[in-house]
Design an enzyme around this catalytic site. Structure first.
Site, mmCIF file in Angstrom:
data_model
loop_
_atom_site.group_PDB
_atom_site.id
_atom_site.type_symbol
_atom_site.label_atom_id
_atom_site.label_comp_id
_atom_site.label_asym_id
_atom_site.label_seq_id
_atom_site.Cartn_x
_atom_site.Cartn_y
_atom_site.Cartn_z
ATOM 1 N N ARG A 59 -14.895 -5.926 3.651
ATOM 2 C CA ARG A 59 -13.738 -6.487 4.349
ATOM 3 C C ARG A 59 -14.093 -6.589 5.826
ATOM 4 O O ARG A 59 -14.555 -5.616 6.426
ATOM 5 C CB ARG A 59 -12.515 -5.589 4.170
ATOM 6 N N HIS A 88 -3.512 5.445 7.551
ATOM 7 C CA HIS A 88 -4.960 5.340 7.358
ATOM 8 C C HIS A 88 -5.646 6.693 7.332
ATOM 9 O O HIS A 88 -6.667 6.867 6.684
ATOM 10 C CB HIS A 88 -5.573 4.392 8.391
ATOM 11 N N ARG A 143 -14.068 -0.698 3.822
ATOM 12 C CA ARG A 143 -13.271 -0.836 5.053
ATOM 13 C C ARG A 143 -14.216 -0.763 6.252
ATOM 14 O O ARG A 143 -14.438 0.300 6.828
ATOM 15 C CB ARG A 143 -12.220 0.272 5.135
ATOM 16 N N GLU A 175 -1.736 -9.437 1.550
ATOM 17 C CA GLU A 175 -1.030 -8.229 1.995
ATOM 18 C C GLU A 175 0.123 -8.561 2.934
ATOM 19 O O GLU A 175 0.664 -7.683 3.591
ATOM 20 C CB GLU A 175 -1.992 -7.209 2.606
ATOM 21 N N ASN A 230 -0.530 -1.661 0.266
ATOM 22 C CA ASN A 230 -0.039 -0.786 1.349
ATOM 23 C C ASN A 230 0.664 -1.627 2.410
ATOM 24 O O ASN A 230 1.777 -1.319 2.842
ATOM 25 C CB ASN A 230 -1.198 -0.028 2.008
ATOM 26 N N ARG A 281 4.603 1.748 7.407
ATOM 27 C CA ARG A 281 3.884 2.656 6.501
ATOM 28 C C ARG A 281 3.503 3.962 7.179
ATOM 29 O O ARG A 281 3.177 4.941 6.536
ATOM 30 C CB ARG A 281 2.642 1.959 5.931
HETATM 31 C C1 PEP Z 1 -3.655 -2.464 1.929
HETATM 32 O O1 PEP Z 1 -2.998 -2.848 2.898
HETATM 33 O O2 PEP Z 1 -3.161 -2.222 0.807
HETATM 34 C C2 PEP Z 1 -5.103 -2.246 2.069
HETATM 35 C C3 PEP Z 1 -5.861 -1.964 1.031
HETATM 36 O O3 PEP Z 1 -5.618 -2.280 3.327
HETATM 37 P P1 PEP Z 1 -5.449 -1.060 4.373
HETATM 38 O O4 PEP Z 1 -4.785 0.081 3.661
HETATM 39 O O5 PEP Z 1 -6.802 -0.686 4.862
HETATM 40 O O6 PEP Z 1 -4.579 -1.663 5.414
HETATM 41 MG MG MG Z 2 -4.046 -3.574 4.669
#
Ligand code: PEP
Ligand code: MG
Length: 540
Positions: A332, A193, A296, A431, A454, A465
């Protein structure tokens, strides 16, 4: 001149003085016994004063967390007050001060060790929970006694290249791009993030750089995937030319600003932006965004001492809606948890936070927190074209629970006679593999889908990640991820709803063609990538 290799997670070129951030507050402070203190009475008084201050800090945290997060959260701070008031704890500190002559902070650490070793006899779960509490209480006392804070970011006097072992999203949130030319970290990955925030803010960033702490204060340059320390004259000259060239290219892209994202064969693609704070919306509009595909909202909750109340949230969401006018604003709902931990939010240490109490799981567990956010969004939605989006969905039951909760909040606002938007779309993020493979169940009960690649990649490939050591295994282009996306798009279209891709993959122009071939309707990317993606779409 010294060169350090890293991984470029936010592109750009920067040149300036290097500032190395120290590591976080010091688990090590107070660890060394140091000199025996001269005045035991004075050290004991220092401890008593610090304890008093810690108790009153904890009282405010209790009442604050109770109003934002409910009783359970407040109980944590109540437990901390109990530890602090424990006679046995104070006795251990007093013995260390009076008998061993230790300064107050070292005496606290000594008492901490005694308590931790007593806990080691407990069953594992209790041990972990209590250990974290004891450590937290002692860290609070040591911070008060030494005048240190957990806040590592200095008051900047000149723009710098910021180097750190890692940077939390809360810290990244506090960065002002006027003062930070680039971010260089040892930890982190493309989809952490902090990297995402850097891209949203348009700050060049590198991760995986094993720099030496002694580079602090030296001149540096960030160029693609490397950090240069004390770059020589010819190198800098070259770098400046390169930057000029990149700026010219960016200016050329501006010619596309008012043109639509339409392919050669006339297919119109929606091009939206991912943002975290209001100033990102300005950037998005300057770069021709047709709306915001991902706001976000959790970033409003990070990097601060307390949870924003309904009025503060309302002010931000309505300002965002007004800035966009008719253009879409997809908010979101809170995606806190995992690496996005708010300091005001007491969180149990989780072994596996990415699979833990995150996003809607947290919201459904802390209904007051969620209710406050929904009230603010629903009220703000009268100022623009707002849609709600729920993250981290894994089942139809969750979608139903969330929609029912939102309907309840609407009924509450209606009963109060408040002004709010009765009609607004409620979409979901795809996701998790569970959401993707049940997309045909979910689609009839969602107003739109947004694929978060992501997390979809992390959960599909079982590759964290955040973990830079796994970067070769974290493959967003993996066939499994694409198959899940194809299935999602087909299910959505059968149900007559649209699909956006809002993960970082949407910004990769080498994949634009592949994404359009899947049938994706919209792409949502960081503001800096809007024009390059539009150029690509128009070339197809
Ligand atoms: C994702 O998971 O691709 C997404 C857009 O949300 P975030 O990166 O904020 O978890
Ligand atoms: Mg996400």
């Amino acid at each position: 001149m010294k060169r350090y290799q890293g991984k470029e997670v936010s592109p750009g070129i920067a040149e300036g003085r290097i500032l190395v951030l120290c590591s976080r507050v010091s688990a090590s402070v107070g660890e060394k016994a140091g000199d025996v203190c001269a005045d035991a009475e004075c050290e004991w008084k220092r401890f008593l004063q610090a304890r008093q201050r810690a108790l009153s800090e904890l009282s405010s945290l209790c009442s604050h967390s109770e109003s934002c997060l409910g009783c359970e959260a407040a109980d944590i701070f109540r437990a901390h007050r109990i530890i602090l008031s424990d006679e046995a704890f104070a006795d251990a500190v007093e013995t260390a001060v009076r008998k061993e002559g230790l300064p107050a902070e070292c005496a606290v650490r000594r008492a901490e060790r005694i308590f931790l070793s007593m806990l080691s006899g407990c069953e594992e779960e209790t041990f972990h929970a209590r250990t974290a509490d004891v450590k937290d209480v002692c860290a609070r006392l040591v911070c008060i006694l030494t005048g240190m804070t957990d806040d590592r970011l200095p008051a900047f006097r000149e723009p710098v290249i910021l180097c750190a072992d890692d940077l939390s999203p809360s810290e990244a949130m506090q960065i002002d791009k006027k003062w930070v030319l680039a971010i260089v970290t040892r930890q982190g990955s493309l989809v952490s993030h902090t990297a995402i925030l850097a891209r949203m803010m348009g700050i060049p960033a590198l991760t995986g750089v094993d720099f030496d702490g002694a580079i602090d204060g030296h001149t540096g340059a960030v160029d693609g995937d490397c950090l240069l320390v004390d770059p020589d004259g010819p190198y800098l000259e070259n770098l400046r030319l390169k930057k000029k060239h990149a700026d010219t290219e960016r200016d050329m892209l501006k010619e596309l600003l008012h043109l639509p994202a339409v392919t050669g064969d006339g297919r119109r693609i929606g091009l939206l932006a991912n943002v975290g704070v209001l100033s990102d919306i300005e950037d998005a509009l300057k770069n021709g965004a047709e709306g915001i595909g991902l706001f976000r909202s959790e970033f409003l909750f990070l990097g601060r001492e307390s949870c924003p109340d309904e009025e503060e949230q309302f002010a931000v969401y309505s300002a965002a809606a007004r800035m966009l006018g008719e253009k879409k604003l997809v908010i979101r709902t809170l995606d806190l948890g995992a690496d996005k931990l708010a300091s005001w939010m007491p969180a149990d240490r989780e072994e596996n936070p990415a699979m833990g109490m995150r996003a809607i799981r947290l919201c459904l567990t802390k209904p007051e927190l969620f209710r406050t956010q929904l009230r603010a969004i629903l009220r703000a939605a009268v100022s623009g074209n707002v849609a709600l989006m729920y993250p981290m969905i894994t089942s139809l039951q969750e979608v139903r629970r969330l929609r029912a909760f939102t309907a309840e909040v609407k009924a509450e606002l209606r009963a109060e006679g408040a002004l709010f938007a009765e009609q607004l779309e409620e979409g979901i993020m795809i996701e998790t593999p569970a959401a993707a493979v049940t997309a045909d169940f979910l689609a009839p009960e969602a107003d739109f889908f947004s694929i978060g690649t992501n997390d979809l990649t992390q959960y599909t490939l079982a590759a964290d990640r955040q973990n830079k050591a796994l970067s070769e295994f974290y493959d967003e282009k993996h066939e499994a991820v694409f198959r899940l996306m194809r299935y999602t798009v087909d299910a959505a279209h059968k149900a007559g709803i649209k699909v956006t891709v809002c993960g970082e993959l949407a910004a990769d122009t080498e994949l634009t063609e592949r994404l359009l071939a899947l049938g994706v309707d919209e792409l949502s990317v960081s503001p800096a990538f809007l024009l390059p993606v539009k150029k690509k779409v128009r070339e197809l």
